[in-house]
Design a protein around this motif. Sequence first.
Motif, mmCIF file in Angstrom:
data_model
loop_
_atom_site.group_PDB
_atom_site.id
_atom_site.type_symbol
_atom_site.label_atom_id
_atom_site.label_comp_id
_atom_site.label_asym_id
_atom_site.label_seq_id
_atom_site.Cartn_x
_atom_site.Cartn_y
_atom_site.Cartn_z
ATOM 1 N N SER A 122 0.837 -1.204 0.000
ATOM 2 C CA SER A 122 0.000 0.000 0.000
ATOM 3 C C SER A 122 0.872 1.254 0.000
ATOM 4 C CB SER A 122 -0.939 -0.001 1.211
ATOM 5 O OG SER A 122 -0.223 0.117 2.430
ATOM 6 N N PHE A 123 2.009 1.202 0.694
ATOM 7 C CA PHE A 123 2.938 2.332 0.666
ATOM 8 C C PHE A 123 3.496 2.521 -0.744
ATOM 9 C CE2 PHE A 123 7.531 3.411 0.799
ATOM 10 C CZ PHE A 123 7.394 4.760 1.067
ATOM 11 N N ILE A 124 3.840 1.427 -1.409
ATOM 12 C CA ILE A 124 4.349 1.512 -2.780
ATOM 13 C C ILE A 124 3.292 2.109 -3.706
ATOM 14 C CG2 ILE A 124 5.109 0.135 -4.773
ATOM 15 C CD1 ILE A 124 6.405 -1.800 -2.758
ATOM 16 N N ALA A 125 2.031 1.685 -3.535
ATOM 17 C CA ALA A 125 0.950 2.214 -4.368
ATOM 18 C C ALA A 125 0.771 3.715 -4.157
ATOM 19 C CB ALA A 125 -0.354 1.476 -4.063
ATOM 20 N N LEU A 126 0.799 4.154 -2.895
ATOM 21 C CA LEU A 126 0.671 5.586 -2.608
ATOM 22 C C LEU A 126 1.838 6.378 -3.184
ATOM 23 C CD1 LEU A 126 -0.664 6.118 1.034
ATOM 24 C CD2 LEU A 126 -1.682 6.881 -1.107
ATOM 25 N N THR A 127 3.023 5.812 -3.111
ATOM 26 C CA THR A 127 4.207 6.486 -3.656
ATOM 27 C C THR A 127 4.085 6.656 -5.163
ATOM 28 O OG1 THR A 127 5.586 5.562 -1.894
ATOM 29 C CG2 THR A 127 6.722 6.399 -3.841
ATOM 30 N N ILE A 128 3.605 5.615 -5.847
ATOM 31 C CA ILE A 128 3.411 5.708 -7.296
ATOM 32 C C ILE A 128 2.371 6.777 -7.628
ATOM 33 C CG2 ILE A 128 2.567 4.471 -9.332
ATOM 34 C CD1 ILE A 128 3.769 1.928 -8.110
ATOM 35 N N ALA A 129 1.280 6.808 -6.870
ATOM 36 C CA ALA A 129 0.249 7.826 -7.087
ATOM 37 C C ALA A 129 0.823 9.227 -6.895
ATOM 38 C CB ALA A 129 -0.924 7.598 -6.139
ATOM 39 N N ALA A 130 1.643 9.400 -5.844
ATOM 40 C CA ALA A 130 2.252 10.708 -5.583
ATOM 41 C C ALA A 130 3.203 11.106 -6.711
ATOM 42 C CB ALA A 130 2.987 10.684 -4.249
ATOM 43 N N ILE A 131 3.951 10.146 -7.238
ATOM 44 C CA ILE A 131 4.876 10.434 -8.339
ATOM 45 C C ILE A 131 4.105 10.867 -9.583
ATOM 46 C CG2 ILE A 131 6.530 9.389 -9.942
ATOM 47 C CD1 ILE A 131 7.518 7.669 -7.590
ATOM 48 N N CYS A 132 3.021 10.165 -9.889
ATOM 49 C CA CYS A 132 2.186 10.534 -11.041
ATOM 50 C C CYS A 132 1.649 11.953 -10.887
ATOM 51 C CB CYS A 132 1.033 9.549 -11.203
ATOM 52 S SG CYS A 132 1.503 7.906 -11.754
ATOM 53 N N LEU A 133 1.164 12.280 -9.698
ATOM 54 C CA LEU A 133 0.632 13.625 -9.457
ATOM 55 C C LEU A 133 1.734 14.676 -9.496
ATOM 56 C CD1 LEU A 133 -1.920 12.776 -6.631
ATOM 57 C CD2 LEU A 133 -2.473 13.638 -8.921
ATOM 58 N N PHE A 134 2.926 14.321 -9.026
ATOM 59 C CA PHE A 134 4.039 15.269 -9.066
ATOM 60 C C PHE A 134 4.436 15.575 -10.514
ATOM 61 C CE2 PHE A 134 8.663 16.158 -9.016
ATOM 62 C CZ PHE A 134 8.633 17.335 -8.283
ATOM 63 N N ILE A 135 4.495 14.551 -11.348
ATOM 64 C CA ILE A 135 4.814 14.782 -12.760
ATOM 65 C C ILE A 135 3.713 15.608 -13.415
ATOM 66 C CG2 ILE A 135 5.242 13.676 -14.992
ATOM 67 C CD1 ILE A 135 6.351 11.267 -13.451
ATOM 68 N N LEU A 136 2.445 15.313 -13.057
ATOM 69 C CA LEU A 136 1.332 16.125 -13.562
ATOM 70 C C LEU A 136 1.472 17.570 -13.115
ATOM 71 C CD1 LEU A 136 -1.403 16.417 -14.956
ATOM 72 C CD2 LEU A 136 -2.488 15.528 -12.864
ATOM 73 N N ARG B 109 -3.643 24.328 -12.141
ATOM 74 C CA ARG B 109 -2.802 23.504 -11.277
ATOM 75 C C ARG B 109 -3.302 23.384 -9.846
ATOM 76 N NH1 ARG B 109 3.303 25.367 -10.069
ATOM 77 N NH2 ARG B 109 2.141 26.797 -8.710
ATOM 78 N N LEU B 110 -4.076 24.325 -9.358
ATOM 79 C CA LEU B 110 -4.430 24.386 -7.940
ATOM 80 C C LEU B 110 -5.031 23.079 -7.395
ATOM 81 C CD1 LEU B 110 -4.658 25.978 -5.293
ATOM 82 C CD2 LEU B 110 -6.842 26.876 -6.110
ATOM 83 N N PRO B 111 -6.070 22.504 -8.025
ATOM 84 C CA PRO B 111 -6.602 21.239 -7.479
ATOM 85 C C PRO B 111 -5.584 20.105 -7.503
ATOM 86 C CG PRO B 111 -8.171 22.261 -8.985
ATOM 87 C CD PRO B 111 -6.876 22.999 -9.158
ATOM 88 N N ILE B 112 -4.729 20.089 -8.523
ATOM 89 C CA ILE B 112 -3.694 19.054 -8.605
ATOM 90 C C ILE B 112 -2.684 19.244 -7.487
ATOM 91 C CG2 ILE B 112 -1.890 18.042 -10.052
ATOM 92 C CD1 ILE B 112 -4.812 17.595 -11.001
ATOM 93 N N SER B 113 -2.332 20.484 -7.201
ATOM 94 C CA SER B 113 -1.377 20.791 -6.142
ATOM 95 C C SER B 113 -1.895 20.324 -4.785
ATOM 96 C CB SER B 113 -1.097 22.292 -6.110
ATOM 97 O OG SER B 113 -0.265 22.621 -5.030
ATOM 98 N N ILE B 114 -3.144 20.621 -4.502
ATOM 99 C CA ILE B 114 -3.735 20.232 -3.222
ATOM 100 C C ILE B 114 -3.836 18.712 -3.116
ATOM 101 C CG2 ILE B 114 -5.861 20.326 -1.859
ATOM 102 C CD1 ILE B 114 -6.214 23.196 -2.847
ATOM 103 N N THR B 115 -4.213 18.065 -4.212
ATOM 104 C CA THR B 115 -4.298 16.597 -4.213
ATOM 105 C C THR B 115 -2.921 15.971 -4.024
ATOM 106 O OG1 THR B 115 -6.177 16.762 -5.743
ATOM 107 C CG2 THR B 115 -5.147 14.596 -5.493
ATOM 108 N N LEU B 116 -1.919 16.524 -4.689
ATOM 109 C CA LEU B 116 -0.544 16.034 -4.530
ATOM 110 C C LEU B 116 -0.095 16.152 -3.078
ATOM 111 C CD1 LEU B 116 2.271 15.126 -5.444
ATOM 112 C CD2 LEU B 116 2.719 17.495 -6.135
ATOM 113 N N ALA B 117 -0.387 17.281 -2.455
ATOM 114 C CA ALA B 117 -0.004 17.469 -1.052
ATOM 115 C C ALA B 117 -0.681 16.428 -0.170
ATOM 116 C CB ALA B 117 -0.373 18.881 -0.597
ATOM 117 N N TRP B 118 -1.956 16.198 -0.412
ATOM 118 C CA TRP B 118 -2.715 15.217 0.372
ATOM 119 C C TRP B 118 -2.131 13.816 0.212
ATOM 120 C CZ3 TRP B 118 -6.553 15.174 3.963
ATOM 121 C CH2 TRP B 118 -7.231 13.976 4.161
ATOM 122 N N VAL B 119 -1.922 13.398 -1.041
ATOM 123 C CA VAL B 119 -1.455 12.046 -1.311
ATOM 124 C C VAL B 119 -0.015 11.866 -0.823
ATOM 125 C CG1 VAL B 119 -0.931 10.363 -3.130
ATOM 126 C CG2 VAL B 119 -3.034 11.707 -3.232
#
Length: 248
Positions: A106-120, A134-144
């Motif tokens: 689950s940690f690996i999955a969250l890390t992959i999600a965070a990487i995808c959002l960071f590249i986005l 970018r604002l909603p993506i930024s907030i989602t990235l911070a959360w994830v």
Amino acid sequence: MGRCILVALALFASVMATVSASILPLNGHTALELAYRYKIVTLPATYVYIILPIIYILLCYWVYAQWKNRRTAHALTFLQAILFTASAITLIVWTELWHYEQHTWSFIALTIAAICLFILHLTYDATDNRLGGRLPISITLAWVSFLAMLNFAFNFVYNDLPDFGLSTQLWTVIFLTCGMAFALAIRFHRYDPAFPIIYIWFFIGIAVANSFNELLVTTAALFLSGVLIVGILFIRKRLPQARNDEDV
């Protein structure tokens, strides 16, 4: 149009997975029940999670903005659609893994999600803090990304990893300091004041959860929140030439 449909379906699936994880007992428990089963000082107070519906509302507006701007210079690119969809799918996978207590995966999955959002996040102009940009993506990235850090701390305790002679409280302070440094780096290098706000929200929640029971953790969380507030207000560098685009 196809890209907008893709991100809309991905967001809908992610919302459904989150609702089921929060309300329906999958594998006999909800997501929060499982998290608070263990005594981990990095976990924030439960009220912190009320911000999640707001994040999803912002993402719904972001999807609407992509449809609205599909024939403009702000149109959603194929790469952006793939990255958002990949992050949503990975978060759904994380929900399943978390409920079935596959904490390392689950940690690996969250890390992959965070990487995808960071590249986005990087696909947007550094000065683009539009609500439809970018604002909603930024907030989602911070959360994830913070959830990924919490998941890492959870794994540290759950798997009984070596503490190198340091106390749990000191490890927590180190963990929070690393999070603060990451949030300030995003604030400074990406001209993004929204990102550290989510970290402040988490830090205050951690302070509330620990209160006077873990005074070192509470004090550190509040102090680092103050550092982030100062960073939002005063840490600046010269902005690149901003585009004269109207806010969506």
